[in-house]
Design a protein around this motif. Sequence first.
Motif, PDB file in Angstrom:
ATOM      1  N   ALA A  58      40.054  34.945  41.041  1.00 42.90           N
ATOM      2  CA  ALA A  58      39.890  35.648  41.803  1.00 42.90           C
ATOM      3  C   ALA A  58      40.031  37.430  41.467  1.00 42.90           C
ATOM      4  CB  ALA A  58      40.768  35.493  42.886  1.00 42.90           C
ATOM      5  N   VAL A  59      40.945  37.375  40.633  1.00 39.60           N
ATOM      6  CA  VAL A  59      41.315  38.784  40.139  1.00 39.60           C
ATOM      7  C   VAL A  59      39.921  39.226  39.296  1.00 39.60           C
ATOM      8  CG1 VAL A  59      42.539  40.186  38.467  1.00 39.60           C
ATOM      9  CG2 VAL A  59      43.655  38.888  40.134  1.00 39.60           C
ATOM     10  N   ALA A  60      39.569  38.389  38.641  1.00 40.14           N
ATOM     11  CA  ALA A  60      38.140  38.711  37.579  1.00 40.14           C
ATOM     12  C   ALA A  60      37.067  39.059  38.707  1.00 40.14           C
ATOM     13  CB  ALA A  60      37.918  37.517  36.756  1.00 40.14           C
ATOM     14  N   LEU A  81      47.431  38.058  34.210  1.00 38.86           N
ATOM     15  CA  LEU A  81      46.223  38.107  35.071  1.00 38.86           C
ATOM     16  C   LEU A  81      45.148  38.946  34.823  1.00 38.86           C
ATOM     17  CD1 LEU A  81      47.791  37.195  38.520  1.00 38.86           C
ATOM     18  CD2 LEU A  81      46.535  35.723  36.998  1.00 38.86           C
ATOM     19  N   GLY A  82      45.967  39.963  34.230  1.00 39.61           N
ATOM     20  CA  GLY A  82      44.720  41.259  33.579  1.00 39.61           C
ATOM     21  C   GLY A  82      45.027  42.203  34.478  1.00 39.61           C
ATOM     22  N   GLY A 141      32.676  34.847  37.558  1.00 43.18           N
ATOM     23  CA  GLY A 141      32.261  35.579  36.476  1.00 43.18           C
ATOM     24  C   GLY A 141      32.699  36.961  37.056  1.00 43.18           C
ATOM     25  N   THR A 142      32.249  38.063  36.207  1.00 46.34           N
ATOM     26  CA  THR A 142      32.624  39.452  36.652  1.00 46.34           C
ATOM     27  C   THR A 142      31.428  40.292  37.037  1.00 46.34           C
ATOM     28  OG1 THR A 142      32.103  39.877  34.176  1.00 46.34           O
ATOM     29  CG2 THR A 142      34.393  39.201  34.784  1.00 46.34           C
ATOM     30  N   ALA A 143      30.301  39.475  36.800  1.00 48.27           N
ATOM     31  CA  ALA A 143      29.205  40.569  37.321  1.00 48.27           C
ATOM     32  C   ALA A 143      29.115  40.548  39.024  1.00 48.27           C
ATOM     33  CB  ALA A 143      27.974  40.128  36.657  1.00 48.27           C
ATOM     34  N   ALA A 144      28.990  41.637  39.623  1.00 49.01           N
ATOM     35  CA  ALA A 144      29.042  41.476  41.178  1.00 49.01           C
ATOM     36  C   ALA A 144      27.524  41.565  41.546  1.00 49.01           C
ATOM     37  CB  ALA A 144      29.904  42.333  41.825  1.00 49.01           C
ATOM     38  N   PRO A 145      26.934  41.049  42.450  1.00 47.33           N
ATOM     39  CA  PRO A 145      25.752  41.511  43.256  1.00 47.33           C
ATOM     40  C   PRO A 145      25.868  43.158  43.635  1.00 47.33           C
ATOM     41  CG  PRO A 145      26.637  39.707  44.340  1.00 47.33           C
ATOM     42  CD  PRO A 145      27.617  40.276  43.697  1.00 47.33           C
ATOM     43  N   PRO A 146      24.739  43.853  43.128  1.00 48.13           N
ATOM     44  CA  PRO A 146      24.760  45.269  43.242  1.00 48.13           C
ATOM     45  C   PRO A 146      25.120  45.899  44.769  1.00 48.13           C
ATOM     46  CG  PRO A 146      22.497  44.261  42.353  1.00 48.13           C
ATOM     47  CD  PRO A 146      23.470  43.329  42.947  1.00 48.13           C
TER      48      PRO A 146
END
Length: 738
Positions: free
Chosen positions: A552-554, A581-582, A726-731
Motif C-alpha cells: 500500500a505504501v509503495a 516500510l520505506g 507496482g509503483t507506476a500509477a496511471p497518469p
Amino acid sequence: MSHGGDELLLASRALPDGLRQNELAVPGIHCGGCIRRIEQALTALPGIAQARVNLSTRRVTVRWRAADGPPPVRETLEGMGYEAHLQHGADDRPDATLSTLIRALAVAGFAAMNIMGLSVSVWSGATGETRDLFHWISAAIALPALAYSGRIFFASAWRALRRGQTNMDVPISIGVLLAFGMSLYDTLHHQPHAYFDASISLLFFLLIGRTLDHVMRERARTAVKGLSRLAAYGAMVVEEDGSQRYTPTEDIAPGMTILLAAGERVPVDATVLSGRSDLDCALLTGESAPQAVAAGSVLRAGTLNLTGPLTIRADAIADDSFLAEMVRLMEAAESGRSGYRRLADRAARLYAPVVHSAALLSFIGWMLATGDAHRAVTVAVAVLIITCPCALGLAVPMVHVIAARRLYERGIMMKDGSALERLGEVDTVLFDKTGTLTLGKPTLRRDGVSADHLAIAAALGAHSRHPYSRALAAFAGSPSPDFHSVVEKPGLGLEATVDGGAWRLGRAGWAIDGEGEGHDAGDAAETLLTLNGRFVAAFRFDDDSRPGAADAVAALRGAGLSLAVLSGDRAVPVARLADALGIATVHAEMLPGEKTAHIRALAGRGHKALMVGDGLNDAPALAAAHVSMTPATAADVGRQAADFVFLRPDMDAVPFAFAISVAARRLVRENFALAVIYNLIALPVAIAGFVTPLIAALAMSGSSIIVVANALRLRPARGAGRRRVGTAAPPRIAAAAQ
C-alpha cells in the motif's frame, strides 16, 4: 436582557479572551448556499466573533463577546426561515428529514405511475368526455401528491423568495406549479393536452436525487458524541468526614479525593495519591502497551484504569480536563471541514439565475411575437422543465452511491459523498503506527525462549487481562507447575507460589531481586520470568505490521503522494517500522493536539492530507484532515471520526479507495459535462417552441438516465488496491496527486 438572551447565556460555555460559545441545531441546513447565507448573516451581528456551520451535523457554532451581551442568534436564524434549537448535548433523535424525503418520494412515485397509466389512454386516442375524465382523474391524483411531495421544494423556495434571494428550488417550484396550473386550465377548457404527468414525474426524479444526496451527507456523522461517551458519568468522592459519596462528573471540583476502582475511567484530570495500577492510555498516546502508574503519576480524563484501585486527587473540573479539550478539538476540526464546498453546491449557485432568465425571456419573446399568452406560458414552462436540474441533481449522488457500492465490495465503508471528492484531491498521506500500520496487538518473539519457560509464563499469563499476559496465555497447554495461589500485583505483574518458591512474571524492577543477569532491562516491550527473584527468561513482544502495508505504501508513493508517520508511540519502534516500510518522514511521541496542529500546518502550506489512524488519540486528527480513513478494529470514536472505514485487515484498502475517488471525480465531471451539453441542445429547441411540457419532461428524464448509466461505468484504475500493484500509477492518478 430578553428571554432569548437569557437562554443563550445560560446555555453558553466560557472561552478565553472574554468570549462565550453556543451550539444550535438547525435542521433546515441542506446545501452550501445555506452555509454561506447563515455564516454571513450571523457574522454581521454585533458582538459575534465567529460563526461556523457544520453541514454534516446541521449545527451552527457561534462565538460572541460576553461584554457585548448575548446576540439575537436564534431570532436571526428564524427570521431567515431556519428553525433553530439550542443544543445542550448530543442529539440522538432519529433523522426526521430522511423520513420526510422517503415518504415524499413514495407518494410522488405512486402518483407518477398512475398518472402515466392514464396518459397512455389519452395518447392512444381517447377523445371527448373520456379524455376529459382521464384528465380530471389525473388532476385528482396530482393535486395531493403535488401538495405533499412538492412541499420539500416549495418551502425552501418560499424561504429564499421571502428574503429577496433565490436558490435551485425556486425554478423547480415555478416549473412544477406552472405545469400543473396550465394543465388544470386546459382541462377546464376541454383542451386535448394536459401535463399532470410531466409535473409529478419531475418531482419524482428530483426527489430521487435529493434523497440519495441526503443519505450520503447524513453518513458524514459527528464523532463528538462518541468521544463524549468516554467521559465517566461520575466517581466515588471521599468527603472531609471520611464518608463516600457518588458525585456526577460535572460536580467534581479540584482538590477532591476520588476512589478509582479497576475498570473505571478517570473522570477528570487528576494526580495519584496512593495505589499502583496499569492504565490504558490509548486516548492520549495511541500506544497499545498499558502504562504503569503509582503515587505522584498524573492521570488524564478518559483514560481507563485496568488492574488495581487508586486513590486520586482531582486537578481540574470536567470542562477543563483533557477529554473536554479533545471534544473541543473535534468540534473545531469538523466545523473547519464543513467549509468544503461540493461540486454540486458550486454548480447549483449558477443554475437558478440562468434558468430564470431563459424562461422569462422566452415568455416575453413569444408574447411579443404572437400575443398568445397561453402559447407563451407553454413555452416558458417547457423551458423550465427541460432545463430542470434532474441530471445535475443526480450527477453527484449517483456516482457516490455507485462508488459506495464498489468500495463496499472491497470491504470499505464510505460515510460521506463529499469525502470521495476530497480523497481525490489529497497530495499527502499521514499514517498512525499502532493499530494502523501495525495490527495493534503484541505478539511474542519466540527467539531464545525454551518451551518449558514459555509454558510456565503462559500458565501465569492466563490469570491476567494485561495485553502481554494475553499474548503469553495463547501458548498455554503444555505441562506447567501446580500453583498454590496466583496474585496480580497492579502495575507490576503476576506472582505465583509453588513448592519450590515463588514465580514472578512482570516488570524487571519488580520481578528481579537486584540487578539480575542475562537480560537487557532497557527494553520496555519486555516481560521477565523469575523464580525466587532470580532471572529465568525474558519475553519480548512485537507489534506486527498490517498485511499489505508495504504494498500500500509503495502504491501511494507511486501515485505521487507524500508519506509520513504521526504516532504517539515511542521514537524507536516508530522509526524501526517506518524504515521497514520505506517511509522517510517520522514524527513520534505526539499528543492529539500536536497531530491536529501538524495537519493544520500542512493545510496552511496548501497541502491536502489523508489521515489514516485508529486510536482514540487520532480522532481529532482524523476530523481535522482533509479526508480520513480508519480500520474497523479502531476505537468507536476513531470509526465515527473517519470518512472511510475498511473492514478487512489488509492495507490495500487505502490505495484502492484513492483510485476509486479519482475515477469518481472524473465521472462527476463527465456527468456535469453531459448535463451542460444536454442543456445547450435542449434549451434552444424549447425556446423555439418545438417542445411541449410533456416532451420536455421526457427529455429531462432521458438526460437523467444517461447520467445514471454513466455513473454505472465507475471502476478503479486497473490493478489499484491489489497486491504488488507496482509503483507506476496511471497518469490520471498521478496528476490528481500533484
